[in-house]
Each structure stands twice: as structure tokens, then as C-alpha cells.
Design an enzyme around this catalytic site. Structure first.
Site, mmCIF file in Angstrom:
data_model
loop_
_atom_site.group_PDB
_atom_site.id
_atom_site.type_symbol
_atom_site.label_atom_id
_atom_site.label_comp_id
_atom_site.label_asym_id
_atom_site.label_seq_id
_atom_site.Cartn_x
_atom_site.Cartn_y
_atom_site.Cartn_z
ATOM 1 C CG HIS A 40 -54.733 48.932 36.047
ATOM 2 N ND1 HIS A 40 -54.902 48.092 34.991
ATOM 3 C CD2 HIS A 40 -54.349 50.120 35.517
ATOM 4 C CE1 HIS A 40 -54.641 48.734 33.869
ATOM 5 N NE2 HIS A 40 -54.299 49.963 34.164
ATOM 6 C CB CYS A 96 -44.668 41.376 32.092
ATOM 7 S SG CYS A 96 -44.773 39.625 32.456
ATOM 8 C CG HIS A 124 -55.564 46.878 29.215
ATOM 9 N ND1 HIS A 124 -54.224 46.584 29.210
ATOM 10 C CD2 HIS A 124 -55.997 46.606 30.468
ATOM 11 C CE1 HIS A 124 -53.863 46.145 30.402
ATOM 12 N NE2 HIS A 124 -54.924 46.146 31.184
ATOM 13 C CD GLU A 126 -51.274 42.565 27.792
ATOM 14 O OE1 GLU A 126 -51.351 42.440 29.021
ATOM 15 O OE2 GLU A 126 -51.601 41.666 26.996
ATOM 16 C CB SER A 231 -58.135 44.499 32.565
ATOM 17 O OG SER A 231 -58.553 43.527 31.690
ATOM 18 C CB SER A 274 -52.846 44.801 39.989
ATOM 19 O OG SER A 274 -54.261 44.766 39.920
HETATM 20 S S1 SF4 Z 1 -50.474 38.869 34.523
HETATM 21 FE FE1 SF4 Z 1 -49.427 40.266 33.093
HETATM 22 S S2 SF4 Z 1 -47.786 41.196 34.284
HETATM 23 FE FE2 SF4 Z 1 -48.490 39.390 35.407
HETATM 24 S S3 SF4 Z 1 -47.076 37.744 34.779
HETATM 25 FE FE3 SF4 Z 1 -48.892 37.662 33.465
HETATM 26 S S4 SF4 Z 1 -48.393 38.911 31.688
HETATM 27 FE FE4 SF4 Z 1 -46.918 39.393 33.277
#
Ligand code: SF4
Length: 302
Positions: A40, A96, A124, A126, A231, A274
């Protein structure tokens, strides 16, 4: 005036891993589709686009013929893998591992007969992937008020999207526990509710809270850099803002406003999981240039 970058800010390891997987594939073939934007953050998405990463949506998946498809860190529901198999599409899976583990736990509780409740945002990606683990049969809530939607009968388990607020998760958990307690007191034994809560907020996110609060308090002005659709960015921005009212959210350096830096000695630049490090550095440079009365411009690294 001094501008400092929060040393705890920047990509979480799940995002670093997804980008490394994508770049490795791009270096080998020069083209890769990504199911949804890889993160994002539009600026980083654009940088990877230049290298051959093309975002597509689920409707376009069936038409992919000439390249592999990346599943980003957020993960996908089982239906996406089934569709890829049906159309003979090769998947590069960058889900992830923290999300994969959460998907597995949700599936396990669902198969054991629990009513699944997810603290998260239903749109979202996820959460779409998580709801898919129980054939869409989950209740998604994002506020304390929405507790009313949960039928407190039988066995109930509460999970969380990995990037939600820890404080709010625990408030929701306590409120449900209170109600279950009342139900157990007044109902016969065989109708009593069993309630369990699993704090599945990613530690990469929740461990940052205290350090972020400290950082926000230590500077005069905070510039919070994140994609507007992040988010995790929204949650962390609110944390900063509650500690330091002079906190401003930007997506790109060109959104900086000279007015924000009036009577300011130290500016802190921070961001979401991000937000790329290079972008925070560009923001730092732009603040310095802006405050020196120079024109604003910025370059993306290649
Ligand atoms: S924030 Fe999301 S992508 Fe980043 S390590 Fe945690 S679960 Fe994984």
C-alpha cells in the site's frame, strides 16, 4: 532546524521478503504480474512497475498467459489458488509467513466448530484471505460498537488482522468476556458460551507502538509518510497524533507545507511498515530544501 528519520520506521520483514521475491523473479524474467498492488504505497508500486511488475485484479487473473503471478504478503483465500490451478497459472507465493500461520489457525478453529470473529477491515485483502479460510463464514468487526453483531452462542474465537490496534483489540476482548460472563451466569450449563481470544496482531506492528510514541514526543513536528490506503499507516499515524498534535500525514514529498515547520527545531520523519526507507530520505531532503527556501523536487531511485 534538524530533520531526523525514525530508526525504527520502514518496511517490516514480511514486506522486505515480498519485494525481494518479486525483484528476484523480475531480474530473471523481466515480467511478473502482481495480484493487487504489492504494497500500500503508490510510490514504491511505481518503482517496481518500471522494473516489470504489473498489478492485475482478480477478474484479470483468468486471462494471464505469458508470465507468473505474485501473491503479495497479505495472502489470498483458497479460491485464488484453485482458480490459478484451473487456468494453469504459475504462482509466486510471497504471503508473509505470519499471515500464513494466522490462516492456518483460523482454518483449524473453524473445523473444530468455533464461530470465527475477526477484528479487522472486511475490505482489506488480508481479511478477505482470512475469511476465505472458513468459506466466508466469519464475522468481521472493526469497532467496539460492532460487538452487537456477534451471536454469543456455542464456541466463539476472536482473531485479529495483523495490522490492527492492540489497544482496541484488548478493549473488544474485555467487552466480549464481560458479556459472556453474564451469559454463563444466567444460562444453563449446556448453553454456556465458550470464548477465546487470540492476539494475532503482528509483533512487527505492535512492538513499534511504544517506540513510535517515544519518537513522536521527542520531536517538535512529525511527518508521517505512508500510502493513503495503508491500514497500518492509519493506525500508526493516529498513535503519533495522540502523542504529538503537530503530526502530518503525507504520501509524497510534494504534499509538504512550509507552514507546518514554523518555530520548529526538530522534525521527525517516520512511516508505516509499507513505507520505503528511500522515500523517508527524500522527504527529509525536501523538508531541508523547503525550509531553505528552495524549489521542491524529488527523484525515485532506480
Ligand atoms: S506487518 Fe504484515 S507483512 Fe509485515 S511482518 Fe507483520 S504480518 Fe508480515
Amino acid at each position: 532546524m534538524q530533520v531526523i528519520i525514525d530508526k525504527n520506521a520502514g518496511f517490516c520483514w514480511g514486506v522486505v521478503r515480498a519485494i525481494e521475491i518479486a525483484e528476484k523473479e523480475l531480474n530473471a524474467s523481466g515480467k511478473l504480474y502482481s495480484l493487487g498492488e504489492i504494497i500500500h504505497n503508490p510510490v514504491e508500486v511505481e518503482r517496481l512497475k518500471q522494473k516489470g511488475l504489473i498489478p492485475i485484479n482478480h477478474d484479470e487473473l483468468a486471462n494471464v498467459k505469458d508470465a507468473k503471478v505474485l501473491i503479495r504478503a497479505h495472502g489470498e483465500p483458497p479460491s485464488t489458488y484453485e482458480m490459478a490451478q484451473k487456468y494453469g497459472i504459475e504462482i509466486v507465493d510471497a504471503t508473509c509467513p505470519v499471515v500464513t500461520k494466522l490462516q492456518t489457525r483460523i482454518r483449524k478453529f473453524y473445523l473444530e466448530g468455533y464461530r470465527i470473529v475477526i477484528f479487522g477491515k472486511k475490505e482489506h485483502p488480508e481479511v478477505i484471505g482470512l475469511v476465505g479460510q472458513c468459506n466466508g463464514d466469519a464475522i468481521v468487526i472493526k469497532s467496539l460498537e460492532e460487538i452487537e453483531k456477534i451471536p454469543l452462542k456455542g464456541k466463539v474465537v476472536l482473531f485479529s488482522q495483523t495490522t490492527m490496534s492492540k489497544d482496541l483489540f484488548y478493549k473488544i476482548k474485555e467487552e466480549i468476556e464481560k458479556r459472556v460472563e453474564e451469559l454463563i451466569v444466567v444460562k444453563p450449563e449446556d448453553e454456556a458460551v465458550e470464548f477465546v481470544a487470540k492476539d494475532t496482531i503482528c509483533r512487527q506492528v505492535s512492538n513499534r507502538d511504544d517506540k513510535l510514541k517515544e519518537f513522536a514526543r521527542s520531536v517538535d513536528v512529525v511527518i508521517f509518510v505512508a500510502g493513503k490506503n495503508s491500514s497500518n499507516g492509519k493506525v500508526l499515524f493516529e498513535i503519533c497524533k495522540s502523542e504529538n498534535p503537530r503530526t502530518y500525514f503525507i504520501e509524497m514529498p510534494k504534499e509538504l507545507n512550509l507552514e507546518w515547520f514554523k518555530d520548529c527545531e526538530v522534525v521527525g520523519v517516520t512511516g508505516a511498515t509499507s513505507t520505503p526507507q528511500w522515500l523517508m530520505e527524500e522527504v527529509k531532503k525536501e523538508i531541508e530544501r523547503l525550509c531553505n527556501g528552495q524549489n521542491m523536487s524529488f527523484q525515485k531511485p532506480s
